[in-house]
Scaffold this motif. Structure first.
Motif, short mmCIF file in Angstrom:
data_model
loop_
_atom_site.label_atom_id
_atom_site.label_comp_id
_atom_site.label_asym_id
_atom_site.label_seq_id
_atom_site.Cartn_x
_atom_site.Cartn_y
_atom_site.Cartn_z
N HIS A 1 5.59 -4.07 0.72
CA HIS A 1 5.97 -2.70 1.04
C HIS A 1 4.96 -1.66 0.54
CE1 HIS A 1 9.70 -4.62 2.11
NE2 HIS A 1 9.83 -5.07 0.89
N LEU A 2 3.81 -2.09 0.05
CA LEU A 2 2.77 -1.15 -0.37
C LEU A 2 2.22 -0.38 0.84
CD1 LEU A 2 0.79 -3.38 -2.89
CD2 LEU A 2 2.12 -1.33 -3.47
N TYR A 3 1.92 0.88 0.64
CA TYR A 3 1.25 1.67 1.67
C TYR A 3 -0.25 1.44 1.52
CZ TYR A 3 -0.76 5.68 4.09
OH TYR A 3 -1.51 6.47 4.91
N LEU A 4 -0.86 0.84 2.53
CA LEU A 4 -2.29 0.55 2.51
C LEU A 4 -3.01 1.61 3.33
CD1 LEU A 4 -2.14 -3.33 3.02
CD2 LEU A 4 -2.22 -2.03 0.88
N SER A 5 -3.84 2.38 2.67
CA SER A 5 -4.48 3.54 3.30
C SER A 5 -5.90 3.22 3.80
CB SER A 5 -4.55 4.70 2.31
OG SER A 5 -5.26 5.78 2.85
N GLU A 6 -6.17 3.67 5.01
CA GLU A 6 -7.51 3.50 5.59
C GLU A 6 -8.53 4.45 4.95
OE1 GLU A 6 -8.48 1.34 7.76
OE2 GLU A 6 -6.71 0.64 8.84
N ASP A 7 -8.07 5.63 4.53
CA ASP A 7 -9.01 6.67 4.11
C ASP A 7 -8.92 7.08 2.65
OD1 ASP A 7 -6.52 7.72 4.50
OD2 ASP A 7 -7.19 9.54 5.52
N LEU A 8 -7.97 6.49 1.90
CA LEU A 8 -7.85 6.82 0.48
C LEU A 8 -8.34 5.65 -0.37
CD1 LEU A 8 -4.27 8.40 0.48
CD2 LEU A 8 -6.45 9.63 0.36
N PRO A 9 -9.14 5.89 -1.38
CA PRO A 9 -9.62 4.80 -2.24
C PRO A 9 -8.55 4.33 -3.21
CG PRO A 9 -10.41 6.89 -3.10
CD PRO A 9 -9.70 7.21 -1.81
N THR A 10 -8.70 3.13 -3.73
CA THR A 10 -7.78 2.60 -4.73
C THR A 10 -7.95 3.38 -6.03
OG1 THR A 10 -7.83 0.42 -3.72
CG2 THR A 10 -7.16 0.52 -6.03
N ASP A 11 -6.83 3.77 -6.63
CA ASP A 11 -6.85 4.59 -7.85
C ASP A 11 -7.34 3.79 -9.05
OD1 ASP A 11 -5.97 6.96 -6.66
OD2 ASP A 11 -3.85 6.42 -6.91
N LYS B 1 4.77 8.96 2.05
CA LYS B 1 4.47 7.77 2.85
C LYS B 1 4.82 6.49 2.10
CE LYS B 1 0.69 9.96 5.42
NZ LYS B 1 -0.79 10.01 5.61
N ILE B 2 4.71 6.50 0.77
CA ILE B 2 5.00 5.29 0.00
C ILE B 2 6.49 4.95 0.02
CG2 ILE B 2 3.02 5.75 -1.51
CD1 ILE B 2 5.08 6.35 -3.76
N LEU B 3 7.32 5.92 0.42
CA LEU B 3 8.78 5.73 0.41
C LEU B 3 9.33 5.27 1.76
CD1 LEU B 3 9.87 8.90 -1.61
CD2 LEU B 3 9.29 6.63 -2.50
N ARG B 4 8.48 5.10 2.76
CA ARG B 4 8.94 4.73 4.10
C ARG B 4 9.83 3.50 4.13
NH1 ARG B 4 3.23 5.83 7.33
NH2 ARG B 4 3.45 8.10 7.49
N PRO B 5 9.52 2.44 3.34
CA PRO B 5 10.40 1.26 3.38
C PRO B 5 11.84 1.53 2.96
CG PRO B 5 8.28 0.71 2.41
CD PRO B 5 8.34 2.20 2.51
N LEU B 6 12.07 2.63 2.24
CA LEU B 6 13.43 2.98 1.83
C LEU B 6 14.22 3.66 2.96
CD1 LEU B 6 12.67 4.40 -1.73
CD2 LEU B 6 13.74 2.20 -1.18
N ALA B 7 13.50 4.05 4.01
CA ALA B 7 14.15 4.77 5.11
C ALA B 7 14.16 4.00 6.42
CB ALA B 7 13.45 6.12 5.32
N ASP B 8 13.23 3.06 6.59
CA ASP B 8 13.07 2.40 7.90
C ASP B 8 13.85 1.10 8.04
OD1 ASP B 8 11.63 0.52 6.45
OD2 ASP B 8 9.67 1.07 7.29
N GLY B 9 14.68 0.79 7.05
CA GLY B 9 15.47 -0.43 7.10
C GLY B 9 14.86 -1.60 6.37
N SER B 10 13.60 -1.49 5.97
CA SER B 10 12.95 -2.60 5.25
C SER B 10 13.64 -2.85 3.91
CB SER B 10 11.47 -2.28 5.01
OG SER B 10 10.79 -2.07 6.22
N LEU B 11 13.91 -1.77 3.19
CA LEU B 11 14.60 -1.87 1.90
C LEU B 11 15.89 -1.06 1.88
CD1 LEU B 11 11.52 -1.52 -0.49
CD2 LEU B 11 12.89 -3.58 -0.13
N GLY B 12 16.03 -0.16 2.82
CA GLY B 12 17.21 0.69 2.87
C GLY B 12 17.08 1.69 3.99
N SER B 13 18.07 2.56 4.09
CA SER B 13 18.09 3.61 5.12
C SER B 13 18.97 4.74 4.60
CB SER B 13 18.65 3.06 6.43
OG SER B 13 20.03 2.74 6.27
N PRO B 14 18.94 5.90 5.26
CA PRO B 14 19.82 6.99 4.80
C PRO B 14 21.30 6.61 4.82
CG PRO B 14 18.13 7.84 6.27
CD PRO B 14 18.02 6.35 6.31
N GLU B 15 21.68 5.75 5.79
CA GLU B 15 23.08 5.34 5.89
C GLU B 15 23.42 4.22 4.90
OE1 GLU B 15 21.42 7.34 9.10
OE2 GLU B 15 20.89 5.26 8.54
N ALA B 16 22.44 3.41 4.56
CA ALA B 16 22.65 2.29 3.63
C ALA B 16 21.51 2.26 2.62
CB ALA B 16 22.72 0.97 4.39
#
Length: 297
Positions: free
Chosen positions: A84-94, A121-136
């Motif tokens: 569930h990590l957000y992998l960025s094309e244009d941001l370097p690794t911290d 963007k890092i929270l998308r899995p909590l909203a898209d059903g991967s880990l959760g959603s607003p309803e659940a």
């Protein structure tokens, strides 16, 4: 896909640590060792949680660069869930860089700009059903760190995606402590801070950890843990008062990551149902082992 027992949300980066056995001061130039290890507050917490047997998912931003690929691979080898990590094309690794001497941490710089830029963007899995959603929404423990922006932390405090979460929150450093203000009065949040960070949150100077814990409770916190190096640490709960315990004395071989280790050990003990006194004692014991070098990075 395995559903994690706990989510660690925040900085996942490379720690570059220079350690010397000598007492250091401004301008010191001494021999020592320089290491590069997986680190960041969220990842340090995740590694300790995993060592205690929990299934841990990471939510963070990592660059699609060579350093990022190497970091994700290292996390996977440790048994952490990296799907569930957000992998960025244009941001370097911290990255994080610190200098430690025999007299403790001399200086440090945290470059977590990519995490800040990635934002929600890092929270998308909590909203898209991967880990959760607003309803659940995800129901379970979440460890958040102060490398997230204040705006994002304020959004988390009010978001339905976190309505069922057991939030465990750490500031990352005194310089970022005030970012936690939106979560100070959150009814489901436990704050893990050191004495200096407690003072910054409360905008008051405290003499010791028990006083600081009481001060934060008076300002509306539901639950706090305050550490103070080798002095007394404290845990406070709204309506239940403050307890305190002192860590055992050890030879200090490292300090970077000690607070994260304390927090993770306390979360494990707490989730296992230990009484509050036993959970605090267990966390202090694990942190002392870490500082003395008795357990691995």
């Amino acid at each position: 896909m395995t559903k994690p027992d706990i989510l660690c949300i925040g900085s996942v980066l490379w720690d570059v640590i220079g350690r010397a056995p000598a007492v250091m001061r401004l301008g010191s130039d001494v021999p020592g060792r320089i290491t590069r290890l997986p680190g960041g507050v969220a990842l340090n917490i995740a590694m300790t949680l995993r060592r205690f047997g929990l299934s841990v998912g990471l939510l963070s931003a990592v660059g699609k660069d060579a350093e990022g690929a190497e970091l994700v691979a290292a996390c996977a080898r440790m048994g952490l869930i990296t799907d569930h990590l957000y992998l960025s094309e244009d941001l370097p690794t911290d990255r994080y860089m610190a200098i430690e001497g025999a007299n403790g941490l001399i200086s440090a710089i945290a470059d977590a700009h990519s995490l800040e830029a990635a934002g929600e963007k890092i929270l998308r899995p909590l909203a898209d059903g991967s880990l959760g959603s607003p309803e659940a929404p995800f129901a379970g423990a979440m460890a958040l760190d102060g490398n997230l922006t204040e705006a994002l932390l304020a959004g988390i405090a009010a978001s339905p995606l976190f309505a069922r979460a057991d939030l465990r929150v750490a500031p990352a450093s005194p310089g970022k402590a005030e970012r936690l203000l939106p979560l100070l009065r959150h009814s489901r949040a436990t704050l893990y801070v050191n004495l200096e960070e407690a003072g910054l949150l409360a905008k008051e100077s405290f003499a010791d950890a028990p006083t600081a814990a009481a001060g934060l409770l008076a300002r509306g916190a539901a639950r706090v843990l305050v550490t103070d190096g080798g002095r007394e640490s404290a845990e406070g709960r709204a309506g239940a008062g403050v307890i305190a315990a002192r860590p055992r004395e050890v030879l200090v071989t490292r300090v970077t990551g000690a607070g994260d280790t304390f927090m993770a050990a306390h979360v494990v003990a707490d989730l296992a149902g230990l009484p509050r006194e036993a959970a605090l004692a267990r966390a202090l014991e694990v942190a002392a082992d870490y500082v003395s070098g008795e357990i691995g990075s």
